[in-house]
Design a protein around this motif. Sequence first.
Motif, mmCIF file in Angstrom:
data_model
loop_
_atom_site.group_PDB
_atom_site.id
_atom_site.type_symbol
_atom_site.label_atom_id
_atom_site.label_comp_id
_atom_site.label_asym_id
_atom_site.label_seq_id
_atom_site.Cartn_x
_atom_site.Cartn_y
_atom_site.Cartn_z
ATOM 1 N N THR A 1 18.913 -27.545 -49.911
ATOM 2 C CA THR A 1 20.235 -27.548 -50.122
ATOM 3 C C THR A 1 21.221 -28.275 -50.881
ATOM 4 O O THR A 1 20.667 -29.554 -50.885
ATOM 5 C CB THR A 1 20.441 -27.529 -48.306
ATOM 6 N N LEU A 2 22.593 -27.993 -50.928
ATOM 7 C CA LEU A 2 23.436 -28.671 -51.165
ATOM 8 C C LEU A 2 24.222 -29.211 -50.860
ATOM 9 O O LEU A 2 24.995 -28.069 -50.196
ATOM 10 C CB LEU A 2 23.842 -28.024 -53.227
ATOM 11 N N THR A 3 24.244 -30.229 -50.147
ATOM 12 C CA THR A 3 25.762 -30.052 -49.157
ATOM 13 C C THR A 3 26.764 -31.203 -49.132
ATOM 14 O O THR A 3 26.284 -32.191 -49.967
ATOM 15 C CB THR A 3 25.021 -30.130 -47.860
ATOM 16 N N TYR A 4 27.618 -31.610 -48.416
ATOM 17 C CA TYR A 4 28.635 -32.414 -48.157
ATOM 18 C C TYR A 4 27.785 -33.213 -46.890
ATOM 19 O O TYR A 4 28.817 -34.533 -46.032
ATOM 20 C CB TYR A 4 30.131 -31.990 -48.246
ATOM 21 N N ARG A 5 26.561 -32.567 -46.719
ATOM 22 C CA ARG A 5 26.164 -33.267 -45.024
ATOM 23 C C ARG A 5 25.146 -33.675 -45.187
ATOM 24 O O ARG A 5 24.474 -32.807 -43.836
ATOM 25 C CB ARG A 5 26.779 -32.612 -43.566
ATOM 26 N N PRO A 6 24.705 -34.305 -45.769
ATOM 27 C CA PRO A 6 22.918 -34.727 -45.760
ATOM 28 C C PRO A 6 22.137 -34.966 -44.255
ATOM 29 O O PRO A 6 21.266 -34.845 -44.519
ATOM 30 C CB PRO A 6 23.275 -35.780 -47.479
ATOM 31 N N HIS A 7 23.121 -36.208 -43.922
ATOM 32 C CA HIS A 7 22.404 -35.946 -42.570
ATOM 33 C C HIS A 7 21.483 -35.230 -41.500
ATOM 34 O O HIS A 7 21.385 -35.473 -40.707
ATOM 35 C CB HIS A 7 23.416 -37.180 -41.929
ATOM 36 N N PHE A 8 22.912 -34.263 -41.748
ATOM 37 C CA PHE A 8 22.145 -33.394 -40.433
ATOM 38 C C PHE A 8 20.450 -32.720 -41.333
ATOM 39 O O PHE A 8 20.667 -32.090 -40.298
ATOM 40 C CB PHE A 8 23.248 -32.237 -40.728
ATOM 41 N N PHE A 9 20.911 -32.202 -42.495
ATOM 42 C CA PHE A 9 19.815 -32.057 -43.079
ATOM 43 C C PHE A 9 18.820 -32.448 -43.163
ATOM 44 O O PHE A 9 17.490 -32.220 -42.616
ATOM 45 C CB PHE A 9 19.717 -31.092 -44.408
ATOM 46 N N GLU A 10 18.543 -33.730 -43.040
ATOM 47 C CA GLU A 10 17.720 -34.811 -43.385
ATOM 48 C C GLU A 10 16.829 -34.933 -41.255
ATOM 49 O O GLU A 10 15.810 -35.011 -41.377
ATOM 50 C CB GLU A 10 18.495 -36.409 -43.126
ATOM 51 N N ARG A 11 17.939 -34.219 -40.672
ATOM 52 C CA ARG A 11 17.883 -34.651 -39.218
ATOM 53 C C ARG A 11 16.932 -33.081 -39.102
ATOM 54 O O ARG A 11 16.109 -33.010 -38.041
ATOM 55 C CB ARG A 11 18.642 -34.296 -37.881
ATOM 56 N N LEU A 12 16.804 -32.448 -39.584
ATOM 57 C CA LEU A 12 15.650 -31.115 -39.850
ATOM 58 C C LEU A 12 14.395 -30.999 -40.960
ATOM 59 O O LEU A 12 13.668 -30.550 -40.882
ATOM 60 C CB LEU A 12 16.695 -30.152 -40.422
ATOM 61 N N GLY A 13 14.268 -32.312 -41.231
ATOM 62 C CA GLY A 13 13.562 -32.712 -42.031
ATOM 63 C C GLY A 13 13.549 -32.431 -43.542
ATOM 64 O O GLY A 13 12.028 -32.256 -44.375
ATOM 65 N N PHE A 14 14.900 -32.446 -44.044
ATOM 66 C CA PHE A 14 15.231 -32.045 -45.759
ATOM 67 C C PHE A 14 15.014 -33.475 -45.909
ATOM 68 O O PHE A 14 15.703 -34.862 -45.578
ATOM 69 C CB PHE A 14 16.332 -31.464 -45.703
ATOM 70 N N VAL A 15 14.743 -33.990 -47.343
ATOM 71 C CA VAL A 15 14.428 -35.579 -47.761
ATOM 72 C C VAL A 15 15.687 -34.975 -48.883
ATOM 73 O O VAL A 15 15.191 -34.178 -49.737
ATOM 74 C CB VAL A 15 13.116 -36.258 -48.177
ATOM 75 N N GLY A 16 16.653 -36.027 -49.316
ATOM 76 C CA GLY A 16 16.654 -36.439 -50.555
ATOM 77 C C GLY A 16 15.904 -36.166 -52.476
ATOM 78 O O GLY A 16 15.304 -36.460 -52.362
ATOM 79 N N VAL A 17 16.631 -35.286 -53.063
ATOM 80 C CA VAL A 17 16.203 -35.434 -54.412
ATOM 81 C C VAL A 17 17.422 -35.174 -55.513
ATOM 82 O O VAL A 17 19.011 -35.283 -54.983
ATOM 83 C CB VAL A 17 15.830 -34.413 -54.653
#
Length: 155
Positions: free
Chosen positions: A108-124
Amino acid sequence: MSDYFIRKARIQDVKPIHAMLMHCARKEFLLPRSFNQLYSHLRDFFVLAEHDEPGIRGCCALSICWDDIAEIRSLAVDESIQKQGWGGKLVEACLSDAVTLGIFRVFTLTYRPHFFERLGFVGVEKEQLPQKVWADCIHCPKFPECDENALIMEM
């Protein structure tokens, strides 16, 4: 029992999806989508519907980018029911769809990375997503100065 449920989008959902996404785009929560994009990609969308009520209260899309990767995009939930887990449930519906299709990498490309991190996504770094950059990003008015955060989940 909840008054809401998640289902695949229908043709009558396009205008409410557009209105919801444009509202979020004006607040700079996400990028806008045109009616043409929505009609062309309607099958990508899940919506949060309300039992016995017309319209929708949220949406999220899974867009296939290549044979081994897809994108979560256009996630929006009505402000009156945010913080109740519906955004996560919409993302989960898209992730389940990806697995059903045999796709095990979703970004995903997002302005809200913390939301997706809580779901298990990691930054790249965005450079790790060349299919996205050349398929969609090159047409974005913010390209090449993208200010969204890239995150990925490998299942």
